[in-house]
Design a protein around this motif. Sequence first.
Motif, PDB file in Angstrom:
ATOM      1  N   SER A 128       8.788  52.939  23.144  1.00 23.25           N
ATOM      2  CA  SER A 128      10.022  53.709  23.330  1.00 23.25           C
ATOM      3  C   SER A 128       9.778  54.923  24.209  1.00 23.25           C
ATOM      4  CB  SER A 128      10.596  54.141  21.976  1.00 23.25           C
ATOM      5  OG  SER A 128       9.666  54.920  21.261  1.00 23.25           O
TER       6      SER A 128
ATOM      7  N   ARG B 295      24.258  48.646  25.042  1.00 25.19           N
ATOM      8  CA  ARG B 295      22.946  48.309  25.614  1.00 25.19           C
ATOM      9  C   ARG B 295      22.643  46.829  25.465  1.00 25.19           C
ATOM     10  NH1 ARG B 295      19.311  46.743  27.809  1.00 25.19           N
ATOM     11  NH2 ARG B 295      17.373  47.759  28.439  1.00 25.19           N
ATOM     12  N   ARG B 296      23.016  46.241  24.340  1.00 26.03           N
ATOM     13  CA  ARG B 296      22.759  44.808  24.152  1.00 26.03           C
ATOM     14  C   ARG B 296      23.613  43.951  25.079  1.00 26.03           C
ATOM     15  NH1 ARG B 296      22.179  46.682  18.803  1.00 26.03           N
ATOM     16  NH2 ARG B 296      24.395  46.355  18.349  1.00 26.03           N
TER      17      ARG B 296
ATOM     18  N   THR C 263      24.574  56.528  11.436  1.00 26.55           N
ATOM     19  CA  THR C 263      24.748  55.073  11.571  1.00 26.55           C
ATOM     20  C   THR C 263      25.985  54.689  12.374  1.00 26.55           C
ATOM     21  OG1 THR C 263      23.517  54.693   9.525  1.00 26.55           O
ATOM     22  CG2 THR C 263      24.923  52.896  10.324  1.00 26.55           C
TER      23      THR C 263
ATOM     24  N   LEU D  49      25.729  55.454  16.168  1.00 25.97           N
ATOM     25  CA  LEU D  49      24.760  54.695  16.952  1.00 25.97           C
ATOM     26  C   LEU D  49      25.158  53.241  17.165  1.00 25.97           C
ATOM     27  CD1 LEU D  49      21.498  56.123  15.329  1.00 25.97           C
ATOM     28  CD2 LEU D  49      22.501  56.734  17.535  1.00 25.97           C
ATOM     29  N   ARG D  50      26.215  52.798  16.519  1.00 25.82           N
ATOM     30  CA  ARG D  50      26.599  51.395  16.660  1.00 25.82           C
ATOM     31  C   ARG D  50      27.100  51.087  18.072  1.00 25.82           C
ATOM     32  NH1 ARG D  50      28.588  51.416  10.980  1.00 25.82           N
ATOM     33  NH2 ARG D  50      27.077  50.161   9.820  1.00 25.82           N
ATOM     34  N   ARG D  51      28.005  51.910  18.591  1.00 25.04           N
ATOM     35  CA  ARG D  51      28.567  51.643  19.911  1.00 25.04           C
ATOM     36  C   ARG D  51      27.504  51.690  21.010  1.00 25.04           C
ATOM     37  NH1 ARG D  51      31.577  48.558  22.914  1.00 25.04           N
ATOM     38  NH2 ARG D  51      32.605  49.622  24.665  1.00 25.04           N
ATOM     39  N   PRO D  52      26.613  52.693  21.040  1.00 26.94           N
ATOM     40  CA  PRO D  52      25.544  52.645  22.055  1.00 26.94           C
ATOM     41  C   PRO D  52      24.706  51.381  21.964  1.00 26.94           C
ATOM     42  CG  PRO D  52      25.638  54.812  21.035  1.00 26.94           C
ATOM     43  CD  PRO D  52      26.574  53.936  20.265  1.00 26.94           C
ATOM     44  N   GLY D  53      24.429  50.915  20.747  1.00 30.39           N
ATOM     45  CA  GLY D  53      23.656  49.681  20.603  1.00 30.39           C
ATOM     46  C   GLY D  53      24.391  48.482  21.168  1.00 30.39           C
ATOM     47  N   GLU D  54      25.701  48.422  20.924  1.00 33.76           N
ATOM     48  CA  GLU D  54      26.499  47.322  21.463  1.00 33.76           C
ATOM     49  C   GLU D  54      26.497  47.338  22.993  1.00 33.76           C
ATOM     50  OE1 GLU D  54      30.277  48.077  19.781  1.00 33.76           O
ATOM     51  OE2 GLU D  54      29.770  47.298  17.768  1.00 33.76           O
TER      52      GLU D  54
END
Length: 334
Positions: free
Chosen positions: A221, A285-286, A275, A278-283
């Motif tokens: 990271s 990036r994926r 929690t 951080l969900r939207r940034p993860g979506e």
Amino acid sequence: MKVAVIGLGLIGGSLLRALAAHGHHVTGFDLAPQTRQAATALARAADVPQFADPSIRPIGIKGAWHVAGTVPAAVEDADVVVLAVPLPALPGVRAELAGFPGLITDVTSVKGPVRDLMAGDRFVGGHPMAGKESSGFLDSDPHLFDDCAWVLCLEPGTTDLADWHTLARLYTSIGARVVPATADDHDRAVARISHVPHLLAAALSNLLDGNPLAGALAAGSFRDGSRVAATRAELIAAMCGGNAPAVRDVLDDVLAELTGYGTVLRSDNPVAGLTPLLRRPGELRRAWPAAAVVPAEVDLDLDALLALGRAGGWVTRAEDRLFGLRPETDRNGS
């Protein structure tokens, strides 16, 4: 096509080699004598089957590119001149091109200031989204632009579409994906995905200062987040400073978001608070890069091309019509 490349660092040197590999007649120039010598030596060695660097073998025949001793000598008889020098050096190089009748383009990472500087010239701004944290001709790579996004600017009322088409043909011929955009759209976009990330990488790298334990523990990271901080400071400063208004706006947004994380971390239940944030940034990036794309076919038309670029699409083949791809989620694309 006869192309002159002025500036033989990582991008200019890689372009020199890539164009030669694809059959174009290329002449290069660099202000540094040692760089000119290195480029000349590599041209002479390019036909040696067992040359030490295997990436050189496919370059082509001996003498596939030439290195000139001055800017005027490099651009003599050229159809296209590519300016591959840092933003602060552009005014001086432009002065040396006085009277050149051909098409001029560039590879700088900020487009608005270059558009303004080159006003009145036969010019189309460009920016390949490719690079490394290293720089210099010895780090050049003829495959650097394979499948890279290469922005070609379209300015309403000023860009000659025939010249834009010429460059689109040239860059797709070496394997790049041409993305149409205005200079202002480009500068706002790269502030988000290049310039501010360089500043974030610098800030992250500073966390190593005085903490050898952190350095010993740093792994993936940290490596991925800090990689571009190894870029020469002068290059980072030139691109961020040259795009200061857009970078300031994006940096303010990022700082506000980080401050919000800090506020949650001071709450009674930081895990529960973080929690959902951080969900939207993860979506996002994926989902990057877009996995599903569909064919796109457009005319050589400014509005149609800009619509393609703003939808996240690009051109892969430039003929009488332009063929490319766009994200499947862009239901309104052409």
